[in-house]
Design an enzyme around this catalytic site. Structure first.
Site, mmCIF file in Angstrom:
data_model
loop_
_atom_site.group_PDB
_atom_site.id
_atom_site.type_symbol
_atom_site.label_atom_id
_atom_site.label_comp_id
_atom_site.label_asym_id
_atom_site.label_seq_id
_atom_site.Cartn_x
_atom_site.Cartn_y
_atom_site.Cartn_z
ATOM 1 N N ARG A 186 0.854 -1.050 0.169
ATOM 2 C CA ARG A 186 -0.102 0.002 -0.021
ATOM 3 C C ARG A 186 0.740 1.168 0.020
ATOM 4 N NH1 ARG A 186 -2.686 -1.555 5.825
ATOM 5 N NH2 ARG A 186 -0.865 -1.109 7.086
ATOM 6 N N THR A 188 2.888 3.946 0.828
ATOM 7 C CA THR A 188 3.748 4.233 2.176
ATOM 8 C C THR A 188 4.355 5.728 2.389
ATOM 9 O OG1 THR A 188 5.832 3.645 1.198
ATOM 10 C CG2 THR A 188 4.617 1.906 2.064
ATOM 11 N N TRP A 199 12.936 3.860 -10.970
ATOM 12 C CA TRP A 199 12.030 3.683 -12.094
ATOM 13 C C TRP A 199 12.873 4.308 -13.482
ATOM 14 C CZ3 TRP A 199 8.735 0.034 -12.736
ATOM 15 C CH2 TRP A 199 7.968 -0.446 -11.479
ATOM 16 N N SER A 251 6.127 -1.348 -18.139
ATOM 17 C CA SER A 251 5.126 -0.554 -17.923
ATOM 18 C C SER A 251 3.643 -1.198 -17.101
ATOM 19 C CB SER A 251 4.734 0.301 -19.170
ATOM 20 O OG SER A 251 3.740 1.008 -19.259
ATOM 21 N N HIS A 254 4.502 -1.419 -13.386
ATOM 22 C CA HIS A 254 4.688 0.105 -12.989
ATOM 23 C C HIS A 254 3.180 0.319 -12.774
ATOM 24 C CE1 HIS A 254 6.820 4.098 -13.080
ATOM 25 N NE2 HIS A 254 6.247 3.709 -11.844
ATOM 26 N N ARG A 286 -2.173 9.864 -11.488
ATOM 27 C CA ARG A 286 -1.670 8.925 -12.350
ATOM 28 C C ARG A 286 -2.008 8.417 -13.494
ATOM 29 N NH1 ARG A 286 2.627 6.646 -8.529
ATOM 30 N NH2 ARG A 286 1.927 7.567 -6.312
ATOM 31 N N CYS A 393 12.562 1.971 0.545
ATOM 32 C CA CYS A 393 11.509 1.781 1.486
ATOM 33 C C CYS A 393 11.303 -0.002 1.271
ATOM 34 C CB CYS A 393 10.214 2.367 0.720
ATOM 35 S SG CYS A 393 8.705 1.531 1.747
ATOM 36 N N CYS A 396 8.096 -1.452 -0.017
ATOM 37 C CA CYS A 396 8.167 -1.448 -1.455
ATOM 38 C C CYS A 396 9.222 -2.283 -1.917
ATOM 39 C CB CYS A 396 8.426 -0.022 -1.856
ATOM 40 S SG CYS A 396 7.460 1.424 -0.989
#
Length: 467
Positions: A186, A188, A199, A251, A254, A286, A393, A396
């Protein structure tokens, strides 16, 4: 004020109101309008995937992820970044991953690692064979001596040439079990330079892209006037199928991760109790076609493409798990049998899907060129899996590593069809094998994609109700 001026003002007000209604109506339907139809490079339409996922896959895969065999994932979150000096780990509390004490891990899962310290101290062949023979936890413990010997040979077999991912050494003292249900993916708060660098490295250095071609919405790209990324997509369409597929997979991954963050966003925190849920504003930022200049819907289509690739892999690997020798072993015989039955049921569903991606269209040129391209494809993806150790993270990093490994395992399966077809029924094979780590990553990664598509349907409903 004259009557003419008042009428003109009223007319302008009505026109503005009409324009506002038109705009709202447009925004409400624009996601649906642009994320629909047949996907490029395959013959499958999005509506079919939505229905198949909603009614066939999502309920079962969610149930499977709750089983002990699939909820515990062993991972090393302390591996150093191999590409640049780390700028420190995220100190936000929601970035933290709570490891699972080994006392909580089912005995069948951890059995393969119970001798790791003893082995390091004595380094005897017997202990090594014992550990190798128990290593996966995916193989039935009631094997004949002949099968056990075959299994030991199999476990020693170095299949690194087939791996699309850099696998963690599960025997490392730094590797820990994580309960995925207690550490959900989720939002963070991890963002900024550190997150962007990960990325950017993935796209700029590993997606077969020359430096002179700029990705849409890349903050480092120079101003291109009215281009809006068209030159990038002109370049992309000029690539061979394999390289286009590679970009779409990254992609799509992502996009899926971003959807998870939007759907599980920290909405508020009252008296230390956080409230998580969908954030429409973040989703629009996004993915909205207006705010992203048309890029958002393209990314969401790539999510569907990735779903098709992993769905195809599951249908292809079914024979591996259908063999009697394979037992999703945790030590609880009844639950293990139920888990395997559920998994095989999911495989049956995947095989029933009528519009699979045809992986035979890839690497189909002359043998030498195809082999070279496949190896380049594999090494690029393997490099991306190494970049996941640069995520600052921990949460993550956990989910990035798992989903990357899951996709890497799917690719390994798709390009091992001949080896899978030759699998013996009652003994292990040197030609193709999966570790428990790969199995857990494969099914959880596909579960994340299934959840993403379900979340996207929810956001469409929320967008309609919010206007």
């Amino acid at each position: 004020m004259s009557e003419g001026v008042r009428r003109a003002g009223a007319g302008q007000g009505v026109a503005a109101a009409v324009q506002l209604l038109v705009t709202l109506s447009f925004l409400r339907s624009v996601v649906e309008a642009q994320v629909t139809g047949v996907l490029d490079d395959c013959l499958c339409d999005i509506d079919s995937i939505d229905n198949f996922n909603t009614y066939k896959i999502f309920p079962k895969i969610k149930k499977l992820q709750e089983r002990d065999y699939f909820r515990y994932y062993k991972v090393n979150l302390k591996r150093p970044c191999p590409f640049w000096a780390e700028d420190g780990h995220c100190s936000i509390k929601d970035c933290h991953v709570e490891p699972c004490p080994e006392s909580k891990i089912p005995v069948g899962i951890k059995a393969g690692h119970s001798n790791k310290y003893l082995k390091m101290a004595n380094n005897t062949k017997e202990l090594e064979d014992c550990e190798q023979a128990n290593k996966l936890g995916a193989i039935n413990s009631t094997l004949s001596n002949q099968s056990k010997e075959a299994f030991i040979d199999w476990a020693r077999y170095d299949d690194s040439r087939d791996h699309f991912c850099e696998l963690d050494d599960e025997r490392s003292p730094a590797a820990q079990y994580v309960d995925l249900l207690l550490n959900p993916e989720r939002y963070t708060g991890y963002k900024g330079t550190s997150a962007w660098r990960v990325w950017n490295s993935i796209y700029e250095e590993n997606c077969f892209k020359p430096r002179s071609v700029y990705r849409p919405l890349n903050p480092l790209a120079p101003s291109r006037g009215e281009d809006d990324g068209e030159s990038f997509y002109t370049w992309l369409e000029g690539l061979c199928l394999e390289k286009r597929v590679f970009y779409k997979l990254i992609s799509g991954l992502h996009a899926s991760i971003n959807l998870h963050l939007c759907a599980n966003y920290l909405l508020e925190e009252t008296w230390g109790k956080p409230s998580w849920g969908p954030n429409i504003k973040e989703f629009k930022r996004r993915f909205d076609p207006v705010e992203t200049k048309g890029e958002g819907p393209r990314r969401l289509k790539n999510l569907y493409f990735l779903y098709l690739i992993e769905l195809r892999a599951l249908s292809k690997v079914a024979p591996y798990f259908e063999r009697s020798i394979v037992d999703l072993y945790t030590g609880n015989a009844e639950e293990d049998a139920d888990t395997k039955t559920l998994l095989l049921n999911i495989f049956q569903d995947t095989k029933s899907f009528p519009m699979h991606f045809d992986e035979k269209s890839m690497f189909a040129g002359d043998k030498k060129g195809a082999k070279s391209l496949k190896e380049e494809f594999r090494l690029h993806f393997k490099n991306i899996s190494r970049i996941m150790d640069c995520v600052g993270c921990d949460k993550c990093r956990l989910w990035g590593k798992l989903q990357t490994q899951g996709l890497g395992t799917a690719l390994k399966i798709l390009f091992s069809e001949k080896e899978i077809q030759k699998l013996p029924e009652n003994s292990p094979s040197k030609g193709f094998q999966l570790t428990r780590q790969e199995i857990v990553a494969l099914l959880n990664a596909f579960g994340r994609l299934s959840t993403s598509i379900r979340d996207l349907q929810n956001f469409k409903v929320l967008l309609q109700h919010s206007r």
